[in-house]
Structure formats: structure tokens, C-alpha cells
Design an enzyme around this catalytic site. Structure first.
Site, PDB file in Angstrom:
ATOM      1  N   ASP A   1     -34.535 -64.090 -46.301  1.00  0.00           N
ATOM      2  CA  ASP A   1     -33.814 -62.900 -45.857  1.00  0.00           C
ATOM      3  C   ASP A   1     -34.379 -61.709 -46.639  1.00  0.00           C
ATOM      4  OD1 ASP A   1     -30.316 -62.418 -44.927  1.00  0.00           O
ATOM      5  OD2 ASP A   1     -32.072 -61.142 -44.697  1.00  0.00           O
TER       6      ASP A   1
HETATM    7  C1  GLC Z   1     -30.474 -58.499 -43.323  1.00  0.00           C
HETATM    8  C2  GLC Z   1     -29.623 -59.651 -42.837  1.00  0.00           C
HETATM    9  C3  GLC Z   1     -30.312 -60.567 -41.866  1.00  0.00           C
HETATM   10  C4  GLC Z   1     -31.305 -59.792 -41.039  1.00  0.00           C
HETATM   11  C5  GLC Z   1     -32.386 -59.302 -41.981  1.00  0.00           C
HETATM   12  C6  GLC Z   1     -33.468 -58.502 -41.264  1.00  0.00           C
HETATM   13  O1  GLC Z   1     -30.290 -58.355 -44.697  1.00  0.00           O
HETATM   14  O2  GLC Z   1     -29.023 -60.459 -43.840  1.00  0.00           O
HETATM   15  O3  GLC Z   1     -29.289 -61.193 -41.073  1.00  0.00           O
HETATM   16  O4  GLC Z   1     -31.877 -60.616 -40.029  1.00  0.00           O
HETATM   17  O5  GLC Z   1     -31.864 -58.532 -43.041  1.00  0.00           O
HETATM   18  O6  GLC Z   1     -32.931 -57.345 -40.733  1.00  0.00           O
END
Ligand code: GLC
Length: 710
Positions: free
Chosen positions: A263
Site C-alpha cells: 500500500d
Molecule cells: C491508499 C489506500 C489504498 C489505495 C492506495 C492507492 O492509501 O490505502 O486502498 O489503493 O493508497 O491509492
């Protein structure tokens, strides 16, 4: 490309090129970004370097991505196309109801239609991978991301997960209109302690496997292409550097052979978690744990090459990760057509098209939940109606992940009622202030509809709340209106179950509308005026108060279960001030019709290993309108080598019954449905007594007993 050609390409790549394939950056590194989905970070890069990374986060639009892909391929010495990935969580340009609402449809086929439509729109806009579905189980509505989940039940989440993956990917996501799906957040992100986002989790192995991993396992079995690691820890190890989680459980046990992505910044966050020394240490740990792509941190970019050159990291791990990414690009057909489906013409054709707007409306018809109705609903157009509350005319009802939606196209509750019921005598008072004028309008109305709850700014990532009761403003507004007119219908908007016990006692009718999406308020209007018979069922329990959290219907007996009684009972497991059960339970929801269930009948009472029991009920629609009924099957294992929940959802059939129609519904019970993780974590069934229920919701008493004798 053939596999041999991919292998040849990998051989020809320098170590530096390989490392760059393992990095994902957002558009800010390419000079333009319209959407941030995490903290602003910046790290040292040469101006050319971003164009050599393997994948890009959040960029969208056919023309823009074709141009960006051209630049990337030109600057790549092997001209490797980039992957474009984005958060297409519940729609792209057309916002469908948020996932907690989609779960409340109790209709996996609907979930599949929704992600199929989203894929059509997003792939035409040049996006290759959707960071969706989010498959985290959640039992604590303090956590703002419950909005993104399909709810509290492992079995329902698994059906929703596999359906959504299938909608995105189809049989071959290289086909036009399909895209790769990336489930998230692996794993057990919904179990963050105290419902506070990004917190640690404290789970037993049994709870992890029995409750939180079920939906991921189903998505992997359904062929999901990617998995995103979670921000939280499991067993005090950050998921992104947790080798047992990513290699032993995800790859070995579940058999996942796709790409694992961190993430946003999660590789470097293992430092702030306190389990990595620095960026170099974090990079080493994450790569050894099996995280292929480092999203939005400099750890891999600045350290993997030297770790390999210094003999601290095997290049074979880099090669494995790069090959998984090349294979994904190849399955998408990017080596042959780097633009895949990007097409300005198709963007115009599919984005926010009539078919998808209609689906957004039809979806909301099945996701809106009628929780109480003491007779005021449905309305008729002759009544004098007052609609009060700012949410009645707010377009902030598409969800905080509706990143690409044009809010000006969102149909509000006011728009929908005015458009669909122009002859109704409706006075709109779309604000929350209590004024004499407002009260006098309300006083003379036959019925008052109050639009209360939360708009999309109150749920989503990082929007945790320690108090999930109605806001002070909305509580005061409700009481002021109720003081002058008892004929109140309350519509709750929001992405989490709120605790509204006092309001629920007083309001005549109560509807949970969730965040219904671009055209969902048409469905809300049709439900209010009776053109649509509500059929939604709660995907997540609504508690009396935050003190009950986390809460689920699938609770355990304990050694001192509370006897069936109201009020407090000493020396048993209960509270002095609230019941053990929620205000409204999982699977609960009313319709304008009455569906009668017959007693459960079993064709036998002993189940052997390779046999099955057929459990049947006959439903009768006792009303003069058609109804959709989510028939639910629950099972309890009375005694196991570990304690077992008092009931677990094990089957679901959503059927339509015409007025007066009778229908028999059968469920097949097999030994495989009774398996669980025993005392030694073996996934087995155990001989003994079981009870099954078939009914309207998780509190049904319509049951029958049987034995398993293998
Ligand atoms: C965010 C979220 C995740 C998302 C990622 C990219 O922090 O936790 O769900 O897909 O970043 O945007």
C-alpha cells in the site's frame, strides 16, 4: 509475447532496470496530479527516472495515458510498457453505491455487474488495474473504511469478492473492456485495534483464518491478478514485511502466483512501525517477505541494487518479482498494444452512459435498507410533505473513493423527488439549522422526511471516529422536528452503521440509504413513494452504541451466556446498560410486503461424508406486491475441538416473489460446509450435532437439527 521471450527480456535487463520495474509512483512525479490518495512524499530522482518505473498510480484518461505511455516506452531502454493502476472502488465515472451498500444487496450477481460496468469505463480511460475490490471484513464502524467493505460476514464477503473480481477480469482480462483486479488490504486491515485506521491488530490464528482470510482466499481462487498489502501489523509484524503472511499463507497456502504490491508508502512505514532500521533495511525485509512493488516510497529505488551488489539480497528474488510483473503486462497484451483499451471514443461511449446510470439506480434499489416502518411508508403524492436537512440536497453522497466522478452529475434526493414526483406537494428545507420558519412548515406537514447522518467526507481512509452516534446538530434537528410533528421518516446517509437508538425509538420509519452513488437517489425516491419495494439487508450490524464494538451476529456462547431476557443479569456475559445484541442485526431489513417462512424440513437428519442433506422452506408472499427476498442459511456446530460461533452464514438465495406467490427454496448441506480450523489448525469437519436456520435475517429461530457422522 511468449514466455521464452519474457525470459529473454528479463535476461537482457540490467539490475537497475529490474529495480525500476518494482517501483510505483503517482502522477505528481510526472508533472501533473489531480488526485492524491496518500500523504505527499517526495524523494530524490533524476528527471528521467520516473519514466523508467514499472507502474503508475492514479493517472487516468485515454489521451493522457496514451501520451504518458509513449514517453515511458521511449525512455525505457527495453521499451517496456507501464501498468496504469487506479482506485476504481465502486465505479469510475459512474458512482455505484459504496461497497458496504453493495454488501447490503445480498446479491453477488449485482456486485459482478457493477464491477463489469466499472471496468468498461476505466479500461476505456486507459486504466489497466483496479485497486479493487477491497475485501476486508469489518465489525467495527469506528473504522472509516467500513464504507469500502462488503461487511461483517466471511461467507458473504467471499461471495462478493469472487463476484467483483469476475466482473473486473471476466474470463480473460486482456480482452477489451476488462481489467486486472487487485484485492486489498492483505490482511485483516478491518481488525485495526479500537477501530483506529493504520493501527495494529491483535488476532488469534483462528480468528485470522476463520474470519479475515476467507474473502482473500475466495478472490485468489477466482483468479485475482494482484494483492495489496495492508498498513497494519499481524502478530506484531507489518504486513508488508511479513514473510509468513505473504509467502507462507498467501503464496504457499492460498496458491497465489500474481503480483503483490505494497500500500501507499507501506514499505517505508515499517520503519515508523519500528521493525525496520532504515530504508535499506525496509527494502530488504519487504523483498524477502515477497512484496513485489514498492508503491510510493524510495526504499526499493534507492536500495535494492546495492543490496544485491553487496551480496545482502539474492538477485533471484528481484527476478521473480520482475517476472511476475512482466507476466501481468503480457496477460494484459501491453507488449502488443501498450494502450490496451484506451480510447477517447469509447470513453465518451461508456463513461456515465445511460446503461450505467440505470445500473447505478437499480443497484441502489437493492442496497437501501428499510429498518423500521410503523406505517408512514410508502408515501402518496396527495400528502403535504416537508423534506428537511442539508443531506437532502447534497451531492456529497457518492463515497470518498468516487475519485473520478463529476459531482455535478450526481442526483440528489431533492432532484430525484422533484423529477420523479413532480405532482407531490413537497416543501424542501435543505439545511440543518432550526428556524421558526422551518418549524412552522414542518408543523403543518402531514409527513416530515429528515435527511440525516454523514456525507462522504465522514467515512473513508483515515476517517475513524470514536463516537458513532448522530452528530449533535442532527440530533437537535431531529428532536426539534419531532417535538412539533410526530410523523417523521428518517433517511440516514453515510458509509458506516451509526448508533441511533433514541432516534430509532421515536421515528415512525427509518431508512439506511448509505452513500447511494450517482443515481441512487432515484431509488430512494421510488422507495419512499412505494414504486420500489425495498429489499436491502444490513451487511453490517447497527450497534446500540460504540461500546458494543466490535460486534457481529456470529458471536460465541462464552462460558456464561446471557439467558433470553431483557435487562442486566449478574454473573453472566452482558452489559449493565445495553443489550448484547445490536439495535439492528446483520441480514436484517424490511419490505413493504410480508413474506412468511414455513418450518425447515430436512430430507434426512444424519449427514455422512460424501452425502448431502437437503434443507427446505416454503416462502409465501402474503402481500399484493412483488418482493425480493434474501433467504439466508445459517449453521451452528454445537461442539468443536475449539469453540464455534453460535451461527455462521453458509448459504444465500435472493429470490423474487410475485404477489401471493409461494415458492420452496432448497439448500444442500454437505460435509465440506462444516469444515473449520480445529485445535491444531487443520481445516476439517468433526462429527457431532449441528443446528441450521433458514430465515429472513441472522436472528431467525426457524431451525432444524442434524448430525454429521463421517
Ligand atoms: C491508499 C489506500 C489504498 C489505495 C492506495 C492507492 O492509501 O490505502 O486502498 O489503493 O493508497 O491509492
Amino acid at each position: 509475447m511468449k514466455k521464452s521471450e519474457l525470459e529473454k527480456l528479463l535476461e537482457e535487463m540490467t539490475l537497475s532496470e529490474k529495480v525500476e520495474q518494482l517501483v510505483q509512483l503517482h502522477g505528481g512525479f510526472f508533472g501533473n496530479i489531480d488526485i492524491y490518495t496518500g500523504p505527499v512524499v517526495d524523494f530524490k530522482m533524476t528527471p528521467e527516472q520516473p519514466y523508467r518505473t514499472g507502474s503508475i498510480l492514479g493517472e487516468h484518461g485515454a489521451a493522457h495515458l496514451k501520451e504518458l505511455q509513449d514517453k515511458i516506452m521511449e525512455k525505457q531502454s527495453h521499451h517496456i510498457p507501464a501498468l496504469f493502476m487506479a482506485d476504481v472502488i465502486h465505479g469510475y465515472k459512474t458512482a455505484f453505491p459504496v461497497p458496504i451498500a453493495i454488501g447490503s444487496s445480498f446479491n453477488p450477481e449485482l456486485a459482478e455487474k457493477i464491477t463489469s460496468a466499472a471496468a468498461k469505463e476505466a479500461s476505456a480511460a486507459g486504466v489497466h488495474v483496479a485497486f479493487s475490490p477491497m475485501v476486508d471484513l469489518v465489525r467495527d464502524s469506528r473504522w472509516g473504511r467500513c464504507m469500502e467493505s462488503t461487511g461483517e460476514d466471511p461467507w458473504l464477503n467471499a461471495r462478493m469478492a469472487e463476484s467483483q473480481v469476475k466482473g473486473f477480469q471476466g474470463e480473460n482480462f486482456g480482452e477489451n473492456g476488462k481489467m486486472a483486479s487487485c484485492i486489498k488490504h492483505f490482511a485483516a486491515y478491518g481488525a485495526v485495534q479500537s477501530g483506529r485506521d493504520y493501527n495494529v491488530t491483535e488476532l488469534s490464528e483462528h480468528t485470522l483464518f476463520e474470519d479475515y482470510l476467507v474473502s482473500y482466499r475466495a478472490a485468489v481462487k477466482a483468479g485475482v491478478s494482484m494483492v495489496m498489502t495492508a498498513f497494519n501489523t499481524i502478530d506484531r509484524k507489518p504486513c508488508t514485511t511479513n514473510k509468513r503472511l505473504l509467502r507462507d499463507i498467501l503464496r504457499e497456502d492460498m496458491g497465489f502466483d500474481g503480483v503483490v504490491i505494497s500500500d501507499y508508502g507501506a514499505v517505508s512505514e515499517s520503519i515508523t512501525h519500528g521493525s525496520s532500521e532504515n530504508h535499506r533495511d525496509a527494502a530488504k525485509k519487504a523483498m524477502e517477505a515477497g512484496c513485489d512493488i514498492d508503491m510510493m516510497s524510495e526504499c526499493y529505488l534507492q536500495n535494492l541494487e546495492s543490496l544485491v551488489n553487496d551480496g545482502e539480497l539474492s538477485e533471484s528474488l528481484i527476478d521473480e518479482a520482475v517476472m511476475r510483473i512482466l507476466v501481468l503486462k503480457n496477460k494484459l497484451g501491453l507488449f502488443e498494444n501498450p494502450y490496451k483499451d484506451a480510447s477517447e471514443e469509447d470513453e465518451k461511449k461508456y463513461c456515465f452512459c445511460d446503461e450505467h446510470k440505470k445500473l447505478s439506480r437499480e443497484a441502489a434499489e437493492e442496497t437501501i435498507v428499510l429498518l423500521k416502518n410503523d406505517g408512514l411508508l410508502p408515501l402518496n403524492e396527495k400528502q403535504k410533505i416537508a423534506v428537511v436537512g442539508s443531506l437532502a440536497d447534497s451531492s456529497e453522497i457518492t463515497g470518498s473513493w468516487a475519485l473520478f466522478v463529476d459531482k455535478s452529475q450526481t442526483v440528489t434526493m431533492k432532484n430525484a423527488i422533484e423529477e420523479l414526483y413532480p405532482n407531490a406537494d413537497v416543501t424542501f428545507i435543505p439545511f440543518d439549522e432550526i428556524t421558526e420558519k422551518m418549524l412552522s412548515d414542518v408543523k403543518t406537514a402531514d409527513v416530515v422526511i429528515l435527511a440525516l447522518g454523514e456525507d462522504q467526507s465522514q467515512t473513508g481512509e483515515s476517517f475513524s471516529k470514536a463516537d458513532i452516534s448522530l452528530s449533535k446538530v442532527h440530533s437537535e434537528l431531529f428532536n426539534a422536528v419531532y417535538d412539533v410533528n410526530k410523523n417523521v421518516i428518517t433517511v440516514l446517509f453515510g458509509g458506516r452503521p451509526l448508533a441511533v437508538p433514541e432516534l430509532a425509538k421515536k421515528t415512525n420509519s427509518l431508512i439506511e440509504a448509505w452513500l447511494p452513488g450517482s443515481c441512487g437517489c432515484y431509488a430512494l425516491a421510488d422507495i419512499l413513494f412505494g414504486k420500489v419495494n425495498p429489499s436491502g439487508r444490513l451487511s453490517m450490524s447497527m450497534p446500540y452504541c460504540v461500546g458494543q464494538l466490535p460486534i457481529s451476529y456470529s458471536a460465541f456462547s462464552t462460558g456464561r451466556p446471557k439467558p433470553k431476557m431483557d435487562g442486566f443479569c449478574p454473573y453472566v456475559s452482558n452489559y449493565m446498560d445495553v443489550p448484547n445484541v445490536p439495535l439492528y442485526p446483520f441480514g436484517y431489513g424490511l419490505s413493504y410486503s410480508e413474506v412468511e417462512y414455513s418450518a425447515v424440513s430436512l430430507d434426512k437428519n444424519i449427514l455422512s461424508k460424501n452425502d448431502k442433506i437437503t434443507a427446505s422452506v416454503t416462502l409465501e408472499n402474503k402481500s399484493n406486491i412483488a418482493v425480493k427476498e434474501a433467504v439466508q442459511l445459517y449453521i451452528r456446530d454445537i461442539k468443536g475441538s475449539v469453540v464455534r460461533p453460535m451461527r455462521e452464514l453458509k448459504g444465500l438465495q435472493k429470490i423474487s416473489l410475485e404477489a401471493g406467490e409461494k415458492r420452496t427454496v432448497d439448500f444442500e448441506i454437505t460435509e465440506a460446509m462444516l469444515r473449520f480450523y480445529d485445535a491444531d489448525m487443520n481445516y476439517v469437519s468433526e462429527n457431532g450435532d449441528f443446528t441450521l436456520w433458514i430465515g429472513h435475517d441472522s436472528m431467525t429461530e426457524n431451525c432444524a437439527d442434524f448430525r454429521l457422522e463421517k
